[in-house]
Design a protein around this motif. Sequence first.
Motif, PDB file in Angstrom:
ATOM      1  N   ALA A 206      16.450  19.938  32.926  1.00  0.00           N
ATOM      2  CA  ALA A 206      16.210  21.387  32.281  1.00  0.00           C
ATOM      3  C   ALA A 206      15.796  22.232  33.986  1.00  0.00           C
ATOM      4  N   CYS A 207      15.219  21.476  34.862  1.00  0.00           N
ATOM      5  CA  CYS A 207      15.404  22.171  36.179  1.00  0.00           C
ATOM      6  C   CYS A 207      16.827  22.897  36.761  1.00  0.00           C
ATOM      7  N   ARG A 208      17.777  22.591  36.457  1.00  0.00           N
ATOM      8  CA  ARG A 208      18.795  22.034  37.358  1.00  0.00           C
ATOM      9  C   ARG A 208      19.430  23.176  36.130  1.00  0.00           C
ATOM     10  N   GLU A 209      18.690  23.096  35.510  1.00  0.00           N
ATOM     11  CA  GLU A 209      19.850  23.911  34.775  1.00  0.00           C
ATOM     12  C   GLU A 209      19.508  25.778  35.073  1.00  0.00           C
ATOM     13  N   LEU A 210      17.659  25.643  35.061  1.00  0.00           N
ATOM     14  CA  LEU A 210      17.627  26.716  35.222  1.00  0.00           C
ATOM     15  C   LEU A 210      18.121  27.230  37.460  1.00  0.00           C
ATOM     16  N   ALA A 211      17.729  25.890  37.569  1.00  0.00           N
ATOM     17  CA  ALA A 211      18.147  26.931  38.824  1.00  0.00           C
ATOM     18  C   ALA A 211      19.626  27.551  38.898  1.00  0.00           C
ATOM     19  N   GLY A 212      20.457  26.665  38.454  1.00  0.00           N
ATOM     20  CA  GLY A 212      22.162  26.957  37.848  1.00  0.00           C
ATOM     21  C   GLY A 212      22.302  28.214  37.836  1.00  0.00           C
ATOM     22  N   LEU A 213      21.352  29.117  37.181  1.00  0.00           N
ATOM     23  CA  LEU A 213      21.194  30.293  36.160  1.00  0.00           C
ATOM     24  C   LEU A 213      21.290  31.665  37.915  1.00  0.00           C
ATOM     25  N   GLY A 214      21.058  30.955  38.803  1.00  0.00           N
ATOM     26  CA  GLY A 214      21.589  31.518  40.352  1.00  0.00           C
ATOM     27  C   GLY A 214      20.641  33.453  39.714  1.00  0.00           C
ATOM     28  N   THR A 215      19.899  32.568  39.377  1.00  0.00           N
ATOM     29  CA  THR A 215      18.604  33.974  39.796  1.00  0.00           C
ATOM     30  C   THR A 215      16.805  34.167  40.115  1.00  0.00           C
ATOM     31  N   SER A 216      16.478  35.004  39.724  1.00  0.00           N
ATOM     32  CA  SER A 216      15.127  34.563  40.767  1.00  0.00           C
ATOM     33  C   SER A 216      14.588  34.427  39.683  1.00  0.00           C
ATOM     34  N   ALA A 217      14.721  34.638  38.507  1.00  0.00           N
ATOM     35  CA  ALA A 217      13.645  33.760  37.615  1.00  0.00           C
ATOM     36  C   ALA A 217      13.611  32.713  37.736  1.00  0.00           C
ATOM     37  N   GLY A 218      14.597  31.859  37.916  1.00  0.00           N
ATOM     38  CA  GLY A 218      15.513  30.851  36.925  1.00  0.00           C
ATOM     39  C   GLY A 218      15.275  29.476  38.488  1.00  0.00           C
ATOM     40  N   THR A 219      15.301  30.232  39.803  1.00  0.00           N
ATOM     41  CA  THR A 219      15.449  29.826  41.339  1.00  0.00           C
ATOM     42  C   THR A 219      13.613  28.823  41.129  1.00  0.00           C
ATOM     43  N   ALA A 220      13.043  30.618  41.157  1.00  0.00           N
ATOM     44  CA  ALA A 220      11.441  30.183  41.024  1.00  0.00           C
ATOM     45  C   ALA A 220      11.005  28.653  39.974  1.00  0.00           C
ATOM     46  N   ALA A 221      11.676  29.095  38.612  1.00  0.00           N
ATOM     47  CA  ALA A 221      11.286  27.816  37.748  1.00  0.00           C
ATOM     48  C   ALA A 221      11.420  26.891  38.020  1.00  0.00           C
ATOM     49  N   ALA A 222      12.496  26.603  38.346  1.00  0.00           N
ATOM     50  CA  ALA A 222      12.986  25.289  38.650  1.00  0.00           C
ATOM     51  C   ALA A 222      12.144  24.770  39.897  1.00  0.00           C
ATOM     52  N   ARG A 223      12.360  25.379  40.449  1.00  0.00           N
ATOM     53  CA  ARG A 223      11.242  25.272  41.691  1.00  0.00           C
ATOM     54  C   ARG A 223       9.590  24.454  41.471  1.00  0.00           C
ATOM     55  N   PHE A 224       9.011  25.759  40.813  1.00  0.00           N
ATOM     56  CA  PHE A 224       7.719  25.156  40.802  1.00  0.00           C
ATOM     57  C   PHE A 224       7.310  24.641  39.400  1.00  0.00           C
ATOM     58  N   ILE A 225       8.602  24.431  38.394  1.00  0.00           N
ATOM     59  CA  ILE A 225       8.088  22.863  38.035  1.00  0.00           C
ATOM     60  C   ILE A 225       8.716  21.967  38.814  1.00  0.00           C
ATOM     61  N   GLY A 226       9.989  22.222  38.068  1.00  0.00           N
ATOM     62  CA  GLY A 226       9.923  20.167  39.731  1.00  0.00           C
ATOM     63  C   GLY A 226       8.810  19.761  40.477  1.00  0.00           C
ATOM     64  N   ARG A 227       8.290  20.720  41.107  1.00  0.00           N
ATOM     65  CA  ARG A 227       6.469  20.671  41.886  1.00  0.00           C
ATOM     66  C   ARG A 227       6.068  19.922  40.439  1.00  0.00           C
ATOM     67  N   ARG A 228       5.620  20.496  39.575  1.00  0.00           N
ATOM     68  CA  ARG A 228       4.814  20.087  38.533  1.00  0.00           C
ATOM     69  C   ARG A 228       5.300  18.373  38.402  1.00  0.00           C
ATOM     70  N   ILE A 229       6.707  18.517  38.125  1.00  0.00           N
ATOM     71  CA  ILE A 229       7.455  17.097  37.932  1.00  0.00           C
ATOM     72  C   ILE A 229       6.806  15.661  39.127  1.00  0.00           C
TER      73      ILE A 229
END
Length: 278
Positions: A206-229
């Motif tokens: 799901a983080c990869r999909e969020l990063a793939g959105l290419g949006t600021s929110a998607g990029t940040a969410a992927a980064r923050f959730i990836g750190r949580r994982i």
Amino acid sequence: VRRLIMDVDTGTDDAVALMFAALRPDLELIGVTTVNGNVPLAATTDNTLRVLDWIGCAGVPVHPGLARPIVRPDFPSARHFDSGGADDPHGTALDIPEPSSRAQAQGAVGYLIETLRKAVEPVTLVAVGPLSNIAAALALDPGLAGPVDEIVIMGGGHATANVTASAEFNIWADPEAAAMVLTAGFPTLTLMTLDATHRAVVTREACRELAGLGTSAGTAAARFIGRRIDAYFGGTGDDAAPVHDVVCTAYLVRPTWSGQVRSRSPSKRSVPRPWAAP
Ligand code: BDR
Ligand code: CA
């Protein structure tokens, strides 16, 4: 469109919940109050400003609140581990640019009372940190629960805990505040417990999909959730982690998405009130 105020102690999952609330067309985030929790108040406020700036929502007012619990001088023990929190190798700051916007001069408690008292349309309160600000507002204005359409709280756990063998962080950090809020008579109080948030874990895919959105929110969410994982120590396996706070905002748009516990406010007598005179 559902109007809401969020009370946050921005850390990584609060950040995802803020982005969700700020960007959903069916939600209107009218204001944010910050509280001491995952990291100290100055850091939760700075992180909140970073997030809103990052997604182009700098216009949402941020009102700093309590820097400590409402009764005790500090938490029952050292600050809780949280990615994006004080224990995080990244430090207390979220790894997105420093904010250009500033917090409001009006504090959280005054903002909550003024805004809820003058609201002509229903306002939902989403509290995803320790409940110190909400309790302080209730202490100043005991009837404040009345005009709140619904309060959704990330807190507690039945079969799940995270900061001690039996406690969830938001409640543990300020238990007197939690007791005041839970007995304040909110017409509808929804408690989103760890039991629910641990059923809504987010995967690396799901983080990869969020990063793939290419949006600021998607990029940040992927980064923050990836750190949580990466950092998460729970039993969710090494490829997913709960993002507790965003389950509260997701619930507002899809009530069936989570296992939340809906309850009418318990009777005054149902919760021990250690501070009350015998
Ligand atoms: C809660 O504590 C914090 O770590 C998170 O931001 C969440 O609000 C989970 O127990
Ligand atoms: Ca939080």
